[in-house]
Design a protein around this motif. Structure first.
Motif, short mmCIF file in Angstrom:
data_model
loop_
_atom_site.label_atom_id
_atom_site.label_comp_id
_atom_site.label_asym_id
_atom_site.label_seq_id
_atom_site.Cartn_x
_atom_site.Cartn_y
_atom_site.Cartn_z
N ALA A 327 -5.71 5.00 10.60
CA ALA A 327 -6.31 3.76 10.11
C ALA A 327 -6.11 3.61 8.61
O ALA A 327 -5.79 2.52 8.11
N GLU A 328 -6.26 4.70 7.87
CA GLU A 328 -6.11 4.64 6.42
C GLU A 328 -4.65 4.39 6.02
O GLU A 328 -4.38 3.64 5.07
N LEU A 329 -3.70 5.02 6.73
CA LEU A 329 -2.30 4.80 6.42
C LEU A 329 -1.89 3.36 6.73
O LEU A 329 -1.13 2.74 5.98
N PHE A 330 -2.40 2.84 7.85
CA PHE A 330 -2.15 1.42 8.15
C PHE A 330 -2.68 0.53 7.04
O PHE A 330 -2.00 -0.38 6.56
N LYS A 331 -3.94 0.79 6.64
CA LYS A 331 -4.57 -0.03 5.61
C LYS A 331 -3.78 0.00 4.32
O LYS A 331 -3.56 -1.04 3.67
N GLU A 332 -3.33 1.19 3.93
CA GLU A 332 -2.54 1.32 2.71
C GLU A 332 -1.26 0.49 2.79
O GLU A 332 -0.90 -0.21 1.84
N SER A 333 -0.59 0.55 3.93
CA SER A 333 0.66 -0.18 4.10
C SER A 333 0.45 -1.68 4.04
O SER A 333 1.18 -2.40 3.34
N PHE A 334 -0.54 -2.18 4.76
CA PHE A 334 -0.68 -3.63 4.88
C PHE A 334 -1.52 -4.27 3.79
O PHE A 334 -1.47 -5.49 3.61
N GLU A 335 -2.28 -3.50 3.05
CA GLU A 335 -2.82 -4.04 1.81
C GLU A 335 -1.67 -4.31 0.85
O GLU A 335 -1.67 -5.31 0.13
N ASN A 336 -0.69 -3.44 0.88
CA ASN A 336 0.50 -3.61 0.04
C ASN A 336 1.25 -4.88 0.42
O ASN A 336 1.77 -5.59 -0.45
N TYR A 337 1.28 -5.20 1.72
CA TYR A 337 1.99 -6.39 2.18
C TYR A 337 1.11 -7.64 2.22
O TYR A 337 1.53 -8.68 2.71
N ARG A 338 -0.12 -7.52 1.71
CA ARG A 338 -1.03 -8.66 1.55
C ARG A 338 -1.45 -9.30 2.89
O ARG A 338 -1.56 -10.51 3.02
N LEU A 339 -1.66 -8.45 3.90
CA LEU A 339 -2.16 -8.97 5.17
C LEU A 339 -3.54 -9.57 4.96
O LEU A 339 -4.36 -9.03 4.21
N LYS A 340 -3.81 -10.70 5.63
CA LYS A 340 -5.11 -11.36 5.50
C LYS A 340 -6.24 -10.38 5.81
O LYS A 340 -6.13 -9.56 6.73
N LYS A 341 -7.32 -10.49 5.06
CA LYS A 341 -8.40 -9.50 5.14
C LYS A 341 -9.00 -9.39 6.54
O LYS A 341 -9.33 -8.28 6.98
N ASP A 342 -9.15 -10.51 7.23
CA ASP A 342 -9.75 -10.44 8.57
C ASP A 342 -8.84 -9.70 9.55
O ASP A 342 -9.31 -8.90 10.38
N LEU A 343 -7.53 -9.93 9.45
CA LEU A 343 -6.59 -9.22 10.33
C LEU A 343 -6.51 -7.75 9.95
O LEU A 343 -6.39 -6.87 10.82
N LEU A 344 -6.56 -7.48 8.65
CA LEU A 344 -6.52 -6.09 8.17
C LEU A 344 -7.73 -5.31 8.70
O LEU A 344 -7.59 -4.21 9.24
N HIS A 345 -8.91 -5.91 8.56
CA HIS A 345 -10.14 -5.24 8.99
C HIS A 345 -10.14 -5.03 10.51
O HIS A 345 -10.48 -3.94 11.00
N LYS A 346 -9.75 -6.05 11.24
CA LYS A 346 -9.77 -5.95 12.70
C LYS A 346 -8.83 -4.85 13.18
O LYS A 346 -9.19 -4.02 14.04
#
Length: 484
Positions: A327-346
């Protein structure tokens, strides 16, 4: 320059595919007719491609040699659209209303052929003279054989320089593959491989947009498999490379990377036919971005952390805590790609909790599962339906020799057990058959954090059939919290 001459019926076909509201469509055609005497006014790009594919045309790219600003201002007033100067210094304007838009641009170069040569793929480098829409035959300027490539299902870049000028075109090529336009021809794939590192110079938002198109397609698995073969996926997500060759217990038949790709494949199948795998009627929800993207992302990333938590004891291979690391590695990757916060959290929640359905099913089969544990899953993971799609995909992607042959049926039965509990919880809430905050205040309790604890406890006791009505609930609260 190669020019195709098509019959008048093709003019009718093109106009039929224009998916604008009827009155606006009439106004649009009136606008175009006013400039039908210009020999430098063309419809280019996606609208021409979609015409040959028989797809609805929601927007038009219009290209002129000169006077684009005046044309955009006139179009704004004449059509009643909103004007957005995208890059006025380059002669790029957009007018838009609702889901429809017109992009008006200057030639990229001195001639139409120079403009078309600067585009990405051969099938996007065709142009229709606006004048031919109001003549006896439809003309299509096609200098790079884009029409024949489109018919043959061939995705071909115009030239290497086009990728060097804008490396995002690499991802666009895979996106067109994902959307079913055709196969990427070998020389184009070679160019993609050669320049894949340059992708990282593109704006993150542009990369994410192309990835989103791929995730929303029905060929997401095939596309990511192809991108992996070409070394493109590893450039975007270097963590994936570490999962290759990582062995798994005998419940599995693939290494970690193979399992992640296989999970994505099954997630795609389940989303397409939820009735076959979860007994659920397919609804529009299964097409929505907020369902499709988190489910496919979670399926692709759920075991990424295994590469960092691998262990082996005398009995078996272990991956303790891999859910959290994934989960943390995913979050790191897609925060970098500016994924919308609701999709990132879900997606984060889905990955972090992806093992819970299996753990609870194990407790159920041992006879130790409580209603409390089931309720905790439903409240901790509001997206529990999506969680079970991810879990089911995970299970189908695990076909090792020690895998029980009927495991998916047992998981499906457990899913329905939770579904029934969720319905019961919602029914109780709608009927207000359990205690409310106002009831607690009426008893003399002061509002605070304890209220949530009390209300949850009462709800559980109702579900466990340990209390049966409001009076019993009030009596319990009095004795436990008020010493009455």
């Amino acid at each position: 320059m190669n020019v195709l001459t098509l019959g008048q019926e093709k003019i009718v076909e093109f106009l039929t595919l224009l998916a604008f509201p009827e009155k606006e469509k009439e106004r649009l055609l009136s606008f175009l007719r006013k400039f039908s005497n210009r020999d430098d006014f063309f419809i280019v790009g996606g609208a021409v491609r979609d015409f040959f594919l028989g797809k609805r045309i929601l927007d038009l790219d219009l290209c002129v040699k000169e006077g684009v600003e005046a044309l955009a201002l006139f179009a704004k007033e004449y059509l009643g659209y909103n004007l957005v100067p995208l890059a006025p210094e380059l002669g790029i304007y957009r007018i838009a209303k609702g889901e429809n838009s017109l992009d008006l641009t200057l030639f990229r170069g001195k001639t139409l052929e120079e403009d078309l040569r600067a585009r990405d793929f051969t099938f996007n480098a065709m142009a229709i003279p606006v004048s031919s829409l109001f003549s006896e035959s439809l003309k299509v300027v096609d200098p790079f054989d884009g029409c024949s490539h489109l018919i043959a299902g061939k995705i071909k870049i115009i030239g290497k320089v086009n990728v060097i000028e804008d490396p995002l075109r690499i991802l666009r090529g895979y996106r067109f593959f994902a959307q079913g336009i055709g196969e990427i021809e070998e020389d184009t794939r070679r160019i993609f491989k050669l320049h894949r590192k340059e992708l990282l110079s593109c704006a993150k938002e542009r990369i994410l947009q192309e990835l989103s198109y791929i995730f929303l397609s029905e060929k997401c698995y095939e596309t990511f498999k192809l991108m992996d073969e070409d070394g493109v996926l590893g450039e975007l997500f270097p963590f994936f490379e570490k999962t290759k060759g990582v062995a798994q217990p005998s419940f599995h038949h693939l290494d970690v990377w193979g399992h992640l790709l296989e999970s994505l494949k099954w997630a795609e199948k389940i989303l397409k036919n939820p009735e076959d795998y979860l007994g659920l009627e397919k609804t529009e929800d299964f097409h929505k971005e907020e369902v499709v993207i988190p489910v496919k992302l979670a399926s692709l990333f759920h075991d990424l952390g295994k590469a960092f938590t691998f262990g082996r004891n005398e009995e078996r291979i272990t991956f303790y805590g891999h859910e959290k690391v994934s989960a943390e590695l995913f979050k790191e990757s897609f925060e970098n790609y500016r994924l919308k916060k609701d999709l990132l959290h879900k997606t984060y929640v889905l990955i972090k909790n992806h093992m819970r359905p299996f753990h609870l099913l194990n407790e159920k089969e041992k006879g130790t599962l409580t209603i409390r544990a089931k309720r905790h899953l439903l409240t901790d993971v509001p997206y529990w339906l999506e969680l079970f799609v991810v879990a089911m995909a995970d299970s189908y992607a695990s076909q090792g020799p020690d895998k029980e042959p009927d495991y998916e049926e047992r998981l499906k039965a457990f899913f329905f057990e939770l579904k029934e509990l969720k319905a019961e919880m919602e029914s109780m809430s709608q009927k207000r058959s359990f205690i409310t905050g106002q009831d607690l205040i009426s008893l003399g309790l002061k509002p605070g954090p304890m209220f949530k604890e009390i209300l949850q406890e009462i709800e559980l006791l109702f579900l466990e059939k340990k209390i049966h009505n409001k009076e019993e609930a009030l009596d319990l609260i009095k004795s436990r919290y008020l010493n009455l």
